[in-house]
Design a protein around this motif. Structure first.
Motif, PDB file in Angstrom:
ATOM      1  N   PHE A  26       0.865  -1.188   0.000  1.00 30.34           N
ATOM      2  CA  PHE A  26       0.000   0.000   0.000  1.00 30.34           C
ATOM      3  C   PHE A  26       0.888   1.219   0.000  1.00 30.34           C
ATOM      4  CE2 PHE A  26      -2.082  -3.247   2.617  1.00 30.34           C
ATOM      5  CZ  PHE A  26      -3.015  -3.608   1.686  1.00 30.34           C
ATOM      6  N   GLU A  29      -1.089   4.180   2.134  1.00 32.97           N
ATOM      7  CA  GLU A  29      -1.552   3.785   3.465  1.00 32.97           C
ATOM      8  C   GLU A  29      -0.504   2.848   4.055  1.00 32.97           C
ATOM      9  OE1 GLU A  29      -6.286   3.763   2.257  1.00 32.97           O
ATOM     10  OE2 GLU A  29      -5.200   1.904   2.356  1.00 32.97           O
ATOM     11  N   LEU A  30      -0.605   2.634   5.356  1.00 29.57           N
ATOM     12  CA  LEU A  30       0.372   1.771   6.000  1.00 29.57           C
ATOM     13  C   LEU A  30      -0.263   0.436   6.320  1.00 29.57           C
ATOM     14  CD1 LEU A  30       1.777   4.514   8.336  1.00 29.57           C
ATOM     15  CD2 LEU A  30       3.031   3.397   6.491  1.00 29.57           C
ATOM     16  N   GLU A  31       0.541  -0.595   6.305  1.00 29.49           N
ATOM     17  CA  GLU A  31       0.016  -1.898   6.682  1.00 29.49           C
ATOM     18  C   GLU A  31       0.613  -2.315   8.017  1.00 29.49           C
ATOM     19  OE1 GLU A  31       1.930  -5.036   3.963  1.00 29.49           O
ATOM     20  OE2 GLU A  31       2.095  -3.136   2.946  1.00 29.49           O
ATOM     21  N   LEU A  38       4.175   4.002  13.673  1.00 28.98           N
ATOM     22  CA  LEU A  38       3.057   4.807  14.154  1.00 28.98           C
ATOM     23  C   LEU A  38       3.115   4.934  15.666  1.00 28.98           C
ATOM     24  CD1 LEU A  38       0.305   3.209  11.932  1.00 28.98           C
ATOM     25  CD2 LEU A  38       1.406   5.422  11.628  1.00 28.98           C
ATOM     26  N   GLN A  42      -0.742   9.438  17.637  1.00 33.75           N
ATOM     27  CA  GLN A  42      -1.499   9.611  16.392  1.00 33.75           C
ATOM     28  C   GLN A  42      -2.859   8.928  16.487  1.00 33.75           C
ATOM     29  OE1 GLN A  42       1.969   8.109  14.110  1.00 33.75           O
ATOM     30  NE2 GLN A  42       1.367   9.625  12.587  1.00 33.75           N
ATOM     31  N   PHE A  43      -2.867   7.722  17.036  1.00 33.74           N
ATOM     32  CA  PHE A  43      -4.140   7.022  17.182  1.00 33.74           C
ATOM     33  C   PHE A  43      -5.072   7.760  18.153  1.00 33.74           C
ATOM     34  CE2 PHE A  43      -1.668   3.590  15.372  1.00 33.74           C
ATOM     35  CZ  PHE A  43      -2.583   2.977  14.530  1.00 33.74           C
ATOM     36  N   SER A  46      -6.907  10.597  16.518  1.00 35.38           N
ATOM     37  CA  SER A  46      -8.042  10.107  15.732  1.00 35.38           C
ATOM     38  C   SER A  46      -9.173   9.611  16.619  1.00 35.38           C
ATOM     39  CB  SER A  46      -7.593   8.997  14.795  1.00 35.38           C
ATOM     40  OG  SER A  46      -6.722   9.523  13.829  1.00 35.38           O
ATOM     41  N   PHE A 113     -13.783   1.445  19.005  1.00 42.60           N
ATOM     42  CA  PHE A 113     -12.676   0.737  18.353  1.00 42.60           C
ATOM     43  C   PHE A 113     -11.442   1.632  18.274  1.00 42.60           C
ATOM     44  CE2 PHE A 113     -10.072  -0.807  14.941  1.00 42.60           C
ATOM     45  CZ  PHE A 113     -10.167  -2.183  15.034  1.00 42.60           C
ATOM     46  N   ASN A 117      -7.923   0.932  20.043  1.00 43.67           N
ATOM     47  CA  ASN A 117      -6.758   0.735  19.177  1.00 43.67           C
ATOM     48  C   ASN A 117      -5.535   1.485  19.704  1.00 43.67           C
ATOM     49  OD1 ASN A 117      -5.894  -0.737  17.041  1.00 43.67           O
ATOM     50  ND2 ASN A 117      -6.691   0.614  15.454  1.00 43.67           N
TER      51      ASN A 117
ATOM     52  N   ARG B 654      -5.236  -1.965   7.178  1.00 45.75           N
ATOM     53  CA  ARG B 654      -4.490  -0.804   6.684  1.00 45.75           C
ATOM     54  C   ARG B 654      -4.714   0.366   7.621  1.00 45.75           C
ATOM     55  NH1 ARG B 654      -7.975  -1.877   2.813  1.00 45.75           N
ATOM     56  NH2 ARG B 654      -8.674   0.259   2.761  1.00 45.75           N
ATOM     57  N   TYR B 655      -3.811   1.307   7.570  1.00 49.27           N
ATOM     58  CA  TYR B 655      -3.887   2.467   8.445  1.00 49.27           C
ATOM     59  C   TYR B 655      -3.829   3.730   7.608  1.00 49.27           C
ATOM     60  CZ  TYR B 655      -3.106  -1.097  11.903  1.00 49.27           C
ATOM     61  OH  TYR B 655      -3.250  -2.219  12.657  1.00 49.27           O
ATOM     62  N   ILE B 656      -4.768   4.619   7.828  1.00 51.12           N
ATOM     63  CA  ILE B 656      -4.859   5.837   7.042  1.00 51.12           C
ATOM     64  C   ILE B 656      -4.325   6.994   7.866  1.00 51.12           C
ATOM     65  CG2 ILE B 656      -6.431   7.460   5.937  1.00 51.12           C
ATOM     66  CD1 ILE B 656      -8.262   5.131   5.352  1.00 51.12           C
ATOM     67  N   LEU B 657      -3.425   7.735   7.277  1.00 57.63           N
ATOM     68  CA  LEU B 657      -2.829   8.869   7.971  1.00 57.63           C
ATOM     69  C   LEU B 657      -3.660  10.119   7.755  1.00 57.63           C
ATOM     70  CD1 LEU B 657       0.802   8.202   6.774  1.00 57.63           C
ATOM     71  CD2 LEU B 657       0.012   8.002   9.137  1.00 57.63           C
ATOM     72  N   VAL B 662      -3.844   9.001  12.982  1.00 56.26           N
ATOM     73  CA  VAL B 662      -3.875   7.822  12.130  1.00 56.26           C
ATOM     74  C   VAL B 662      -5.035   6.968  12.605  1.00 56.26           C
ATOM     75  CG1 VAL B 662      -2.309   6.458  13.581  1.00 56.26           C
ATOM     76  CG2 VAL B 662      -2.521   5.934  11.147  1.00 56.26           C
ATOM     77  N   ARG B 663      -5.712   6.355  11.653  1.00 58.78           N
ATOM     78  CA  ARG B 663      -6.773   5.449  12.089  1.00 58.78           C
ATOM     79  C   ARG B 663      -6.746   4.189  11.242  1.00 58.78           C
ATOM     80  NH1 ARG B 663     -11.156   5.348   8.840  1.00 58.78           N
ATOM     81  NH2 ARG B 663     -11.226   6.913   7.199  1.00 58.78           N
ATOM     82  N   GLN B 664      -7.224   3.146  11.851  1.00 55.06           N
ATOM     83  CA  GLN B 664      -7.282   1.886  11.117  1.00 55.06           C
ATOM     84  C   GLN B 664      -8.400   1.976  10.091  1.00 55.06           C
ATOM     85  OE1 GLN B 664      -6.988  -1.552  13.612  1.00 55.06           O
ATOM     86  NE2 GLN B 664      -7.721  -2.946  12.015  1.00 55.06           N
TER      87      GLN B 664
END
Lengths: 508, 985
Positions: A26, A29-31, A38, A42-43, A46, A113, A117, B654-657, B662-664
């Motif tokens: 990807f 996006e990150l996998e 990360l 950052q989480f 969000s 969620f 996370n 996947r993770y969206i920045l 960042v969120r899954q």
């Protein structure tokens, strides 16, 4: 070149090109494997933002308010039929596919969620505490609306079904979570971050409503729970961080991050950085020919409006704030708009689209069929419109917990444990600030009315009406409703995929 | 073999002797052989005096000269793709021969994917459409050429927008969520189905995604084959489930260079205007309803003000020629199509070089090279379906108060009403939206004949597209969030798709009875897309384009985005064998293994087998006595094909920045497997009376298993997303397809062919957990309304609506079953019957042809009528004419609501095109084959549907689940008349 050589060189290419491993990469996006870079911070950002959707003019707000006696979204001829969804909310005829009920459930659980996370990415103790606060907050709202709270422990494998925290299980979970993190949460900080006082306010809500969560039809309120409410309120008061605002609309103004002295927990709106749909409040009520030009929809009911005295600044007034329009005629621009409306720049009297004077009438029906269907209903501007910021994002932070609510909850807990005098003092402290005469006595009815006047359109009315045993009663444009309506139905698409949920009684 | 050769050795001198002995009495007949339909010369047709062993063949311009023995008065003219003719030459020295096509001609060679096969060897369901049978007129993409031409193929022009998107369904929709468009393959290059045309940023910019095949020049296409059943499509494995469309482009023919020129110009008008009130009717309606305001005294047709007669010019020049060992064709095309909505325009420049070489003394080494370059430039009208209550240009024009002038008094500038009513002229003037796409496709394919039977071929192709889109709305437009601000954006997108294919073809007559045609191969496909955009607001007006000065936008309004698609690769191994025994018994077996990056570790590869058998009954001795039966073939096939047209990234989390967070994005599902469709097909092909009457009947049953679907996971789950799963249930499509062609008249001067196809389709969903909503209906009072569902036991996209039971006589309000609180399954938007009719007629030098198509048995939701032209507009905006004068007076306050009131039968039959032409022939020495034609497109539609055009598909998809059968203020369809001229130099 000999033909054979050509053939074999092609054959070589055939073999050479057969080597792709088909690995997916990807690029925007990150996998999982690269998510090590990360951070929990950052989480966490969000996770905070994930509350914007359900709350800021979102489905949780709609389902709390439209099912109450504070809001009506009349069908205005060609407008606002929307397949009957608003009428169903107001008249309590919703089903398990009602958009706002489904959206609220899903939005809250998505936020759960996102909060959970954070804990997967090596958070600091503070970050973990903030995430657990947010998770407890969403669990509390799902509990309030639906009684059953799906709770996911395994965030990786979607095939492992979430377990269900039901009723008092969820209450116990929230209380134990908050107690576990309270010491770690900060004493100070911006209202849009989790803090000790925000956690206390959440606990107050839980304890105050605990009797409801045990039995919604005939709740009883245990003195021990009420004592918790009072004690938590006292801790908040003792923190000395809050006081009642002199100007009521300073609590909700575009720069309320600065002007409000009451805000304990908010959703942060900062155009260009973060935010939700606080603008929806203004647009959904505003007539096409007003500024801002809106969608001409939501109104309040005249019975509710009549609970206010004329001097009550909460009912509305001319409010000047940074970016407000010139308003040369000193017209009321916040609160409950009724009667002739004016252009707030030129003071010209406004007209509706047919050229008749734009006069909002107190009378309003769920289905408008008259010639004046464009102008019925009193319109409510709780969040003064942020004219200074162009675009859809506005600056007003969305208020979830605030000081006046804490005082009113404390008063209620006192009242429910026989301390009417203490309750009256608190209620009158608020009333004095809002420009109305003190009450001589307070009972549950008076307290509910005061909560309505203070907290209107803030997303608590359904909860309050249930706790005070009024939710199923008839009111304007709504007949008495069935006991099943004390709970929202579990969305049918969630029932279909989660065997750990059962439909709430009466919705099968 | 040996015996044949011996015979030849003996006969050869004998024939030479005979011909020499007759030489003294011979005479010469010259003439020309042309295609009866379009007048093009027939090259290489055999011309033989009847009874003679020798003859000649026609040259590149169709001419011949043959010596005819005295006493012979008949010439036999035959060519592979045409019906054989015998011509009386008594007392004639020059003849003109018109050949009519024999589409059921058995020696016809068809392209079947990674090779060719004789049509008589096919065991699968394949429809073949030759260039001469394509729809006539101006088309921008090849899928439009076959509308109505092949059984089981539904082609919908979604809107009337020039270059707009189409919906193509072969044998119905077999998927819920993943793509339903068939796979298009051009000269062996499979297309990705996407285009680099960027989307608009913001709701008001045109929402039609455009047709991804726009870069092809229809004039360059020689034939289109449609592979329908698994025996035919399984060679394309995971991408075969929706059918495969093979497009073959024209090649150079050996001979002296020729230049083919075609030019056409056409005028287009609105096919149908919706009936709204005119000024006087509006005044009367106001009076009838006791409305005291809303009459401004005028009489204005706003729809007229936004439409025009669109002029289209199309020029094509092709140079072709070469020798047997080196052929080339270079074609250039130019299309300039004005839309019928003012300002909209579609321009296309194409250049296509195809060359074919053979090398070495043995000619065993060959090389095919194709290079195609296209530039499309679009100006897009402000017609979006994703608009709020302010509507788009179409609704603004329809709703405009017909008593109110569009202009400021005494000026020619658009009146600004203020409020939320937008002047359609203002919308036109203050709006700009341009999309330019550049496409280059290079395809190089060397091949080598290792032995006479064995050929190795390597194909390498690159398809590179770059698109740029710029749009702006002037701050003078009184739309919410636009007025006094303005908006502009620039979007870019690039796509690079690479293909490497290796194939080995083996074609051998093993014994005199056994023929084997086999292929094995390997293919590697890489798809790559990248893009970016910037947008901003708050501009001043100084004569510059906003999008050229985005740096002046207010910082807070700016948005920036960029993306690179996940790597998408497909690696495949495949093989096919066709065995022919005695020309009677045929068996085809195919197998493909596809590996895709889209699937998880556990299931990278999918396997797709098929087998087909056929019996040429007419070859049996017991039928040899049946003289009228020219051909009778019975076919049956079974196979599995797949579908992987769903987004990458479903198997992994996947993770969206975002700038600070960042969120899954999703739950990964590593166990995802390929969706597969099992198709069983049984068919009969027949031709009677010397091929003058032919046809096919096919029955198919297609069951899609492991349906890929984006299911709601059990909450809590990542925000707003779903998880891709394979459903337990099935989608079943079944149907019958009938194709009939008749050569009704075939004389020297006159031919008449009539053909048609009809398909009966049915589909059903089972095993879905819960239901899924789609079919977003839009407009004022229609917020968050979905009209369709995916649910078990119902057809895909079944309508789910309130049931309208008429208007209450007393109140004038709508009556709904159960007060509107209950919604009902209300019919299917999927057509049950598809019909195509084609006929051509020629008389001497005149030719005429028509093409009609129709669909039946489905329902369309007329969202335009439902939410744009309701009675509640009266007093402020216009209403539909049909609302006035009914037996019950509808109350002005009656809320328009999504109900069966606006669900209409979609049945229609359309005169899609009709052409008359005249073959002038040669003028002087240099101009040859001059042909003039007049073509009408969309001449008329027979339907009871009250909207613009029953051929419509406004996108109302929700969460990626496609919708079908919605009309919502689309770009209207056009009717056009085209004058064309073709000649050869």
């Amino acid at each position: 070149m000999k033909p054979n050589k050509i053939f074999f060189s092609f054959l070589f290419m055939l073999i050479f090109f057969s080597c792709t491993k088909l690995e997916e990469d990807f690029r925007s996006e990150l996998e999982q494997s690269s998510s090590g870079s990360l951070t929990a911070a950052q989480f966490l950002t969000s996770a905070y933002e994930s509350l914007n959707g359900p709350f800021q003019w979102g489905d949780v707000w709609h389902s709390q308010e439209h099912s109450s006696d504070e809001i009506i979204a009349p069908t205005r001829g060609p407008d606002w039929d929307d397949n009957g969804q608003w009428r169903a909310l107001h008249a309590h005829t919703w089903n398990a596919n009602q958009g706002q009920i489904v959206g609220g459930f899903n939005g809250l659980l998505s936020a759960q969620f996102a909060a959970s996370n954070v804990l997967q990415f090596n958070p600091s103790a503070l970050e973990a505490a903030e995430a657990r606060f947010l998770r407890a907050f969403t669990i509390y709202w799902v509990l309030d609306g639906y009684d059953q709270v799906p709770y996911r422990e395994d965030l990786k494998n979607f095939k492992i079904l979430p377990k269900t925290l039901k009723g008092l299980e969820a209450v116990d979970f929230i209380i134990s979570e908050i107690n576990a993190i309270l010491a770690t949460l900060p004493d100070t900080g911006p209202a849009y971050k989790a803090s000790k006082n925000a956690a206390r306010a959440l606990l107050m809500k839980v304890y105050l409503n605990k009797g409801v969560y045990a039995n919604r039809a005939t709740p009883t309120f245990a003195p021990a729970d009420m004592a918790q409410v009072i004690s938590l309120a006292d801790q908040i008061i003792a923190s000395n961080k809050y006081s009642l605002n002199d100007a009521y609309f300073d609590i909700f103004a575009p720069n309320n991050e600065v002007t409000s002295k009451e805000n304990i927990y908010t959703l942060w709106n900062k155009p260009g950085t973060t935010g939700g749909n606080v603008r929806g409040n203004a647009f959904s009520v505003s007539h096409y020919n007003q500024n801002p030009g809106g969608w001409n929809g939501f109104s309040t009911l005249s019975d509710f409006y009549e609970k206010f005295q004329a001097t009550d600044q909460r009912r509305g007034l001319k409010y000047t704030y940074p970016g407000s329009l010139p308003n040369p005629g000193n017209r009321q621009n916040v609160g409950f708009l009724v009667g002739q409306q004016y252009n707030l720049t030129t003071d010209a009297a406004l007209k509706d689209r047919k050229g008749a004077p734009l006069i909002f009438t107190p009378e309003v029906k769920l289905r408008e069929t008259g010639d004046n269907l464009e102008v019925t209903g009193i319109r409510v501007h709780k969040y003064p419109y942020d004219y200074a910021t162009a675009g859809d994002q506005k600056d007003n932070d969305w208020v979830l917990f605030r000081y006046a609510d804490v005082l009113l909850m404390k008063a209620e807990a006192m009242l429910r444990t026989g301390n009417a005098t203490g309750a009256l003092l608190l209620v009158n402290e608020i009333r004095a600030k809002r420009g109305v005469l003190p009450l001589l006595a307070v009972d549950l009815t008076a307290l509910l009315d005061e909560r309505g006047r203070e907290m209107y359109w803030e997303g608590y009315r359904r909860q309050d009406l249930i706790r005070f045993g009024r939710f199923l009663q008839a009111w304007q444009e709504k007949p008495a409703s069935e006991a099943k309506n004390l709970l929202f139905p579990i969305p049918s698409n969630q029932l279909a995929v989660n065997a750990n949920l059962t439909q709430n009684p009466g919705y099968n | 073999m040996l015996r044949k050769r011996l015979l030849h050795v003996i006969l050869m001198p004998l024939s030479i002797f005979i011909s020499f002995s007759l030489l003294a009495q011979d005479r010469f007949v010259t003439g020309k052989v042309t295609d009866a339909k379009d007048g093009t010369p027939v090259v290489g047709a055999s011309v033989q005096p009847k009874g003679a062993k020798t003859g000649t063949s026609t040259s590149a311009d169709g001419n011949f000269s043959v010596s005819v023995p005295s006493g012979t008065n008949t010439l036999v003219i035959s060519s592979a793709e045409y019906v054989r003719q015998e011509i009386d030459i008594t007392n004639k020295t020059f003849i003109d021969v018109l050949l009519t096509s024999a589409s059921s001609g058995l020696s016809e060679v068809v392209v079947i994917g990674y090779g060719t096969a004789r049509k008589k060897d096919l065991t699968g369901a394949v429809s073949s459409v030759q260039a001469k049978d394509f729809n006539k007129g101006t088309y921008t993409s090849p899928d439009q050429l076959i509308q109505g031409k092949a059984a089981g193929v539904l082609v919908i022009n979604n809107t009337g927008q020039p270059g707009g998107a189409t919906t193509v369904r072969i044998r119905g929709s077999s998927s819920i969520r993943s793509g339903n468009q068939p796979l298009f393959v051009v000269d062996g290059v499979p297309l990705s189905g996407g285009s680099a045309r960027p989307g608009g940023r913001g709701g008001q910019f045109g929402s039609d995604g455009g047709n991804p095949l726009n870069y092809l020049n229809p004039n360059d296409i020689a034939s289109i084959e449609i592979l329908k059943d698994a025996s035919a499509t399984a060679i394309y494995g995971s991408r075969g489930a929706n059918g495969v469309v093979l497009i073959a482009t024209k090649r150079g023919k050996s001979g002296a260079p020729t230049i083919d020129v075609s030019a056409s110009t056409s005028v287009a008008n609105v096919l149908k205007q919706l009936e709204v009130l005119d000024g006087n009717e509006y005044r009367q309606a106001l009076k009838d309803y006791g409305q005291t305001t809303g009459d401004f005294g005028g009489n204005v047709d706003a729809f007229d003000a936004i439409t025009r007669t669109g002029l289209t010019q199309n020029y094509n020049v092709a140079v072709g020629g070469g020798t047997e060992n080196g052929r080339y064709r270079l074609s250039l095309g130019y299309l300039d199509q004005e839309g019928i909505i003012k300002t909209s325009n579609f321009k296309k420049y194409t250049a296509n070089l195809s060359s074919n070489f053979k090398f070495l003394e043995s000619k065993k080494l060959g090389l095919d090279i194709n290079i195609l370059a296209t530039q499309t430039n679009e100006q897009i009208a402000p017609i979006s379906t994703f608009v709020g209550f302010e509507g788009n240009l179409i609704s603004q024009a329809l709703q405009w108060n017909p008593t109110l002038s569009l202009f400021k008094p005494g000026t020619d500038s658009a009146l600004n009403l203020g409020g939320t009513t937008i002047n359609p002229l203002g919308q036109l003037n203050y709006f700009e939206d341009k999309a330019n796409v550049t496409t280059i496709i290079a395809n190089i394919a060397p091949y080598y004949k290792i032995t006479n039977e064995l050929e190795y071929k390597f194909q390498y192709s690159v398809n590179r597209q770059v698109g740029i889109r710029k749009g702006q709305v002037n701050r003078l437009l009184n739309a919410q969030n636009i007025e006094n601000r303005g908006v502009a954006f620039i979007g870019n997108e690039e796509q690079t798709n690479t293909q490497i294919t290796n194939t080995l073809n083996y074609n051998k007559q093993i014994t005199s009875d056994f023929n084997l045609n086999a292929v094995v191969g390997h293919e590697w496909l890489i798809y790559d897309t990248k893009g970016s955009f910037i947008s901003g607001q708050d501009f001043t007006n100084d004569g510059l384009n906003y999008y050229d000065k985005l740096f002046t936008s207010s910082p807070a309004s700016r948005q920036v985005g960029s993306f690179a698609s996940p790597t998408t690769e497909l690696q495949s191994y495949f093989g096919r064998a066709i065995i022919n025994y005695k020309d009677k018994y045929l068996i085809t077996g195919t197998f493909r293994a596809d590996g895709s990056t889209k699937f998880g570790e556990n299931n990278k590869y999918g396997y797709f087998p098929s087998v087909g058998i056929a019996w040429n009954a007419s070859q049996e001795s017991f039928l040899s006595g049946v003289s009228f039966l020219k051909n009778l073939k019975v076919r049956a096939s079974w196979g599995k094909t797949g579908n992987q047209e769903f987004p990458s990234g479903a198997s992994l989390p996947r993770y969206i920045l975002s700038p600070t967070g960042v969120r899954q994005a999703n739950f990964g599902n590593p166990d995802l497997i390929w969706e597969s469709s099992e198709t069983t097909n049984a068919g009969i092909d027949f031709s009677l009376f010397n091929n003058r009457f032919s046809g096919s009947i096919d029955y198919f049953y297609k069951k899609t298993n492991d349906v890929l679907f984006e299911q709601t996971p059990a909450a809590p789950s990542p925000g707003g997303t779903k998880v891709w799963v394979n459903l337990d249930g099935n989608i079943i499509n079944k149907g019958v397809e009938i194709t009939l062609n008749g050569n009704l008249l075939n004389t020297q001067d006159m031919t008449w062919n009539l053909g048609g196809n009809v398909s009966f389709l049915q589909n059903n969903v089972s095993g879905l957990v819960g239901f899924y909503e789609t079919g977003e209906l839009r407009g004022q009072g229609f917020s968050d309304v979905r009209g369709q569902r995916m649910v078990s036991g119902q057809p895909l996209n079944v309508w789910y609506l309130r049931r309208f039971d008429g208007l209450d006589k007393n109140t004038g309000q709508s009556i709904y079953a159960d007060g509107g609180n209950t919604l009902f399954y209300s019919g299917s938007p999927n057509p049950k019957t598809l019909v195509g009719i084609a006929s051509d007629f020629s008389y001497k030098k005149f030719a005429a042809s028509i093409g009609m198509n129709g669909t039946f048995g489905h329902y369309i939701f007329n969202n335009t009528a439902a939410s744009v032209l309701g009675i509640g507009n009266l007093g402020t905006r216009n209403i539909a004419k049909e609302l006035i004068g009914g037996s019950v007076k509808e109350a002005i306050s009656n809320a328009p609501a999504p109900s069966t009131r606006n669900l209409e039968k979609g049945n229609y039959i359309k005169m899609a095109n009709a052409t008359i032409g005249y073959r002038v022939g040669n003028i002087g020495k240099s101009v040859r084959n001059l042909y003039i034609s007049l073509t009408g497109q969309n001449l008329f539609v027979i339907t009871k549907y009250t909207g613009f055009d029953p051929e419509v598909n406004t996108d109302g998809g929700v969460d990626g689940i496609p919708s079908l059968g919605i009309e919502y203020i689309p770009y209207p369809s056009a009717r056009s008349i085209q004058l064309g001229i073709n000649f050869t130099l």
